[in-house]
Write a protein that holds these residues in place. Structure first.
Motif, PDB file in Angstrom:
ATOM      1  N   CYS A 145     -27.233 -17.282 -40.528  1.00  0.00           N
ATOM      2  CA  CYS A 145     -26.483 -16.468 -41.478  1.00  0.00           C
ATOM      3  C   CYS A 145     -26.042 -15.186 -40.761  1.00  0.00           C
ATOM      4  CB  CYS A 145     -27.323 -16.115 -42.699  1.00  0.00           C
ATOM      5  SG  CYS A 145     -26.424 -14.969 -43.765  1.00  0.00           S
TER       6      CYS A 145
ATOM      7  N   CYS B   8     -28.094  -8.416 -43.567  1.00  0.00           N
ATOM      8  CA  CYS B   8     -29.274  -8.674 -44.392  1.00  0.00           C
ATOM      9  C   CYS B   8     -30.430  -8.835 -43.415  1.00  0.00           C
ATOM     10  CB  CYS B   8     -29.043  -9.961 -45.179  1.00  0.00           C
ATOM     11  SG  CYS B   8     -30.531 -10.620 -45.967  1.00  0.00           S
TER      12      CYS B   8
ATOM     13  N   ASP C   7     -32.861 -10.719 -43.372  1.00  0.00           N
ATOM     14  CA  ASP C   7     -33.498 -12.034 -43.294  1.00  0.00           C
ATOM     15  C   ASP C   7     -32.926 -12.948 -42.206  1.00  0.00           C
ATOM     16  OD1 ASP C   7     -34.239 -10.749 -45.651  1.00  0.00           O
ATOM     17  OD2 ASP C   7     -34.650 -12.617 -46.670  1.00  0.00           O
ATOM     18  N   THR C   8     -31.679 -12.735 -41.799  1.00  0.00           N
ATOM     19  CA  THR C   8     -31.031 -13.548 -40.759  1.00  0.00           C
ATOM     20  C   THR C   8     -31.536 -14.996 -40.791  1.00  0.00           C
ATOM     21  OG1 THR C   8     -31.012 -11.512 -39.453  1.00  0.00           O
ATOM     22  CG2 THR C   8     -30.250 -13.504 -38.343  1.00  0.00           C
ATOM     23  N   CYS C   9     -31.122 -15.705 -41.809  1.00  0.00           N
ATOM     24  CA  CYS C   9     -31.652 -17.057 -42.046  1.00  0.00           C
ATOM     25  C   CYS C   9     -31.146 -18.068 -41.023  1.00  0.00           C
ATOM     26  CB  CYS C   9     -31.242 -17.522 -43.428  1.00  0.00           C
ATOM     27  SG  CYS C   9     -32.125 -16.644 -44.730  1.00  0.00           S
TER      28      CYS C   9
ATOM     29  N   CYS D 160     -30.181 -17.447 -49.901  1.00  0.00           N
ATOM     30  CA  CYS D 160     -29.913 -16.768 -51.167  1.00  0.00           C
ATOM     31  C   CYS D 160     -28.710 -17.425 -51.847  1.00  0.00           C
ATOM     32  CB  CYS D 160     -29.648 -15.282 -50.919  1.00  0.00           C
ATOM     33  SG  CYS D 160     -28.217 -14.990 -49.891  1.00  0.00           S
TER      34      CYS D 160
ATOM     35  N   VAL E  80     -25.162 -17.037 -49.980  1.00  0.00           N
ATOM     36  CA  VAL E  80     -24.819 -17.799 -48.778  1.00  0.00           C
ATOM     37  C   VAL E  80     -24.919 -19.303 -49.036  1.00  0.00           C
ATOM     38  CG1 VAL E  80     -25.411 -18.132 -46.336  1.00  0.00           C
ATOM     39  CG2 VAL E  80     -25.288 -15.860 -47.308  1.00  0.00           C
TER      40      VAL E  80
ATOM     41  N   LEU F 226     -22.862  -8.806 -51.112  1.00  0.00           N
ATOM     42  CA  LEU F 226     -23.529  -8.179 -49.980  1.00  0.00           C
ATOM     43  C   LEU F 226     -22.526  -7.205 -49.380  1.00  0.00           C
ATOM     44  CD1 LEU F 226     -25.630 -10.168 -47.421  1.00  0.00           C
ATOM     45  CD2 LEU F 226     -24.544  -8.000 -46.899  1.00  0.00           C
TER      46      LEU F 226
HETATM   47  S1  SF4 Z   1     -28.746 -16.404 -46.374  1.00  0.00           S
HETATM   48 FE1  SF4 Z   1     -28.918 -14.687 -47.795  1.00  0.00          FE
HETATM   49  S2  SF4 Z   1     -31.080 -14.079 -47.569  1.00  0.00           S
HETATM   50 FE2  SF4 Z   1     -30.569 -15.317 -45.784  1.00  0.00          FE
HETATM   51  S3  SF4 Z   1     -29.879 -13.831 -44.236  1.00  0.00           S
HETATM   52 FE3  SF4 Z   1     -28.077 -14.553 -45.300  1.00  0.00          FE
HETATM   53  S4  SF4 Z   1     -27.702 -13.019 -46.869  1.00  0.00           S
HETATM   54 FE4  SF4 Z   1     -29.830 -12.800 -46.220  1.00  0.00          FE
END
Ligand code: SF4
Length: 697
Positions: free
Chosen positions: A10, A14, A16-18, A46, A49, A589
């Motif tokens: 991601c 944010c 969390d950098t998923c 989230c 995304v 965001l």
């Molecule tokens: S998917 Fe959502 S929670 Fe995960 S890093 Fe991206 S913005 Fe953040």
């Protein structure tokens, strides 16, 4: 149908950098989901995304270069080819650079957090050009600076450890909306018996789910931390051994916080004195009983005049009680400095030629409103004649928005915007270059909320004629005749250079392997400061900071009141008696995602949360359209009357795209360009306003 799974990251701003998995069927992305094997992401993205496919194939994606045909701000364009776009840009930049390249300004931030599509090729280009430099302060530099004065670097508790904490202070943030994977850990800790305390002027979605909520006045977090230190010292809830071995300046700190009695703290923060006492007791008791007491500090605390000091003060707390001894204790503002980034290699500042007649100039992105309107002068240097915007939307996100829009509306300003969508800023562009989304390009990511390097592989071919930022700047460099071999680096070569593989934390970083595996975790100790080793000049946690003294700052924790509050600006407060903050909505965001129909439908329209007492004296009922205004501007919003904001506070959730709001405005009409005590950052949450029922239209 041929289906494949692509490992991605991601890109958004944010913590969390998923790690994401993208399903691609016959060349089209059909699903984006969280990687179940990645320990922090744990299979969950989230809501925002999860809609990334909808965003990528959005019918309003910019797919071709555009040239302006209307007035600035009108957003009227015609399609042109890349050749025409590049030659137009190059010829204007060459002409301006012939006079003074410092009249050209890059403007970018965290539209993508990627090391490759962020500042790599772009900065090489601007360095070689000799353009003005941009001070990238808009979000995090106040808190980052203050935190580093105490701890030495933006390093802290590993997010994965919070589930083992017995107490978590969630300070100045709403992780349900903007740090979801930390929130999962906090909830797990709560299930295991931990106490969660939200410290936030607003009863956010997070605060509503914590056992305790301390709704202090905006901008008073530094004072609360001083009061807590006073009580920990008064009640001898201290880890004397830790203080002795791993801190400096305890005696000076003790003298300083002696002034911060519980009553003074409570009066300053606008909360009952019992709350100050009980919070200190809870924190001290947890630590003294040998249990991990943790703080998740978020950037909300530092968007006020004294924001840097607020982060510094809060960062002092764990060392006083020895909370750093536990992996699940301590504090985390950001993990960003955990990564051994090769910034100079990526950005090549050595390409800048030094010219004593034209010393390099830096412009603060947070004062773009004033700076675009500034004439040439001996102090300022040349007037800004060109702005190249990428990964940002300044017309919507920069403070004191009316001035920003006026600056971008200058007919003599040459503006280029690299974008995925026709944002408020694009409407002012002379040339628009279509940019790829995360599914269409290569990147590699650090995080500011965990400790993994995450790879982003392109899942699909670029849509239309969109190009990655790197490619746009490569082509521009060729047009400008820049011949340094660094402009030929491919995106894979850039990703390979992003981290120092010889550094102990990223030893063996190998892009080819990370690209295939999807991520690698940095080699960090579980409890980073259990035995001291703070990366400060003294090697200790610095209650007293010689560096701050050298920088002309108070070397000890202190409190600076907001520029705008009832207590600190009583004359202003006669006209504008309500404090206003504008934290993020759950479904947006920054300004990203406001144009995604399904998410905007969930959020509805711009709202203003107002306390029932404040609404009643103004004759405002739930659902009324209200006018929110101050000396800088005004906006219209729909009132939501509830006790979620404390009395005296209104909350304008999120920064809407102006053109998607009925009145064409957003909360930044009301924010100011005044800067924080450290880090030259904006004071978005340091705002007084008045609210009235909007006259019937
Ligand atoms: S998917 Fe959502 S929670 Fe995960 S890093 Fe991206 S913005 Fe953040």
């Amino acid at each position: 149908m041929s289906t494949r799974l692509v490992r991605a990251a991601c890109p958004h701003d944010c913590p969390d950098t998923c790690a994401m998995l993208v399903t691609v069927a016959d060349g089209r992305a059909i699903e984006v989901r969280g990687d179940p094997d990645h320990p922090n992401t744990a299979g969950v993205l989230c809501t925002k995304v999860s809609r990334y496919v909808e965003r990528t194939y959005h019918p309003e994606r910019l797919l071709y270069p555009l040239k302006r045909i209307g007035r600035k701000g009108e957003g009227r364009f015609v399609r042109i080819g890349w050749d025409e776009a590049l030659s137009t840009i190059a010829s204007r930049l060459r002409e301006i650079a012939g006079r003074d390249a410092r009249a050209i300004l890059p403007y970018s931030y965290a539209g993508t957090m990627g090391a490759v599509q962020g500042e790599s090729m772009a900065m090489r280009f601007f360095n070689c050009l000799g353009a003005s430099q941009l001070d990238r302060t808009i979000c995090a530099t106040a808190g980052g600076t203050g935190y580093k004065y105490t701890i030495g670097a933006k390093i802290g508790t590993d997010t994965e450890q919070y589930e083992h904490a017995k107490l978590i202070l969630i300070w100045g943030g709403n992780p349900v909306a903007s740090n979801l994977h930390f929130w999962t850990k906090a909830q797990e800790a709560k299930r295991r018996g931990a106490i969660l305390v939200a410290i936030d002027p607003y009863r956010s979605l997070t605060a509503a789910k914590c056992q305790h909520h301390i709704a202090l006045l905006p901008g008073t977090d530094a004072a609360l931390a001083l009061g807590l230190m006073h009580l920990l010292i008064r009640d001898d809830q201290l880890d004397h051994d830790y203080i002795e071995r791993y801190t400096i300046g305890f005696e000076q700190l003790k003298a300083r916080v002696a002034e911060w009695t519980p009553q003074r703290t409570a009066d300053t923060c606008g909360i009952p004195v019992e709350q100050v006492e009980s919070l200190a007791r809870l924190y001290g008791d947890t630590a003294m009983s040998g249990e991990p007491a943790a703080i998740r500090l978020s950037y909300g605390v530092q968007r006020v005049r004294g924001g840097g000091m607020a982060a510094r003060n809060i960062a002092c707390l764990p060392a006083l009680v020895g909370a750093w001894r536990h992996a699940a204790g301590g504090v985390l503002l950001s993990s960003g400095d955990s990564y051994p980034k090769r910034t100079a290699q990526m950005e090549r500042p050595d390409l800048r030629r030094s010219d004593p007649a034209r010393p390099s100039r830096t412009i603060n992105m947070s004062t773009i409103g004033d700076d675009l309107l500034r004439p040439a002068s001996a102090d300022f240097g040349p007037q800004v004649e060109a702005v190249i915007v990428y990964n940002s939307n300044p017309v919507a996100v920069a403070p004191e928005s009316a001035k920003v829009a006026r600056g971008f509306a200058r007919e003599d300003l040459f503006t280029v915007v690299l974008e995925q969508f026709k944002t408020d800023t694009v409407d002012y562009a002379d040339i628009v270059l279509p940019a790829t989304t995360q599914l269409e390009h290569t990147d590699v990511h650090a995080s500011y909320g965990h400790q993994y390097i995450i790879a982003n592989n392109p899942a699909i071919a670029p849509l239309g004629e969109a190009k990655p930022n790197t490619e746009a700047f490569r082509l521009l460099a060729a047009q400008m005749g820049f011949t340094d071999p660094c402009f030929s680096d491919t995106d894979d070569e850039l990703a390979a250079q992003a981290f120092d593989a010889t550094h102990p934390r990223a030893r063996g970083y190998d892009w080819n392997r990370v690209r295939d595996d999807g991520w690698m975790k940095l080699d960090m100790p579980a409890a980073p400061f259990a035995l001291g080793g703070f990366p400060t000049p003294s090697g200790k946690c610095e209650f007293y900071s010689e560096q701050m003294l050298q920088a002309g700052l108070d070397p000890l924790p202190a409190y600076t009141p907001p520029y705008e509050s009832v207590a600190s600006a009583p004359e202003l407060a006669k006209d504008y008696p309500l404090a206003m903050i504008s934290p993020p909505q759950r479904n947006f965001l920054n300004t990203t995602f406001v144009n995604v129909q399904s998410l905007r439908a969930t959020e509805g329209e711009p709202h203003l949360d107002i306390h029932p007492d404040d609404a009643a004296v103004r004759g405002i009922a739930d659902g009324d359209l209200v006018r929110v205004f101050n000396q800088r501007g005004e906006l219209l919003a729909k009132a939501r009357v509830s006790d979620a904001p404390r009395k005296g506070l209104v909350v304008a959730l999120s920064i809407w795209w102006k053109k998607l709001a009925a009145d064409g405005r957003n909360a930044n009409e009301l924010t100011s360009q005044r800067l924080t005590d450290m880090g030259r950052a904006p004071t978005f949450y340091d705002v007084l306003v008045q609210v009235e029922k909007a006259p019937p239209s």
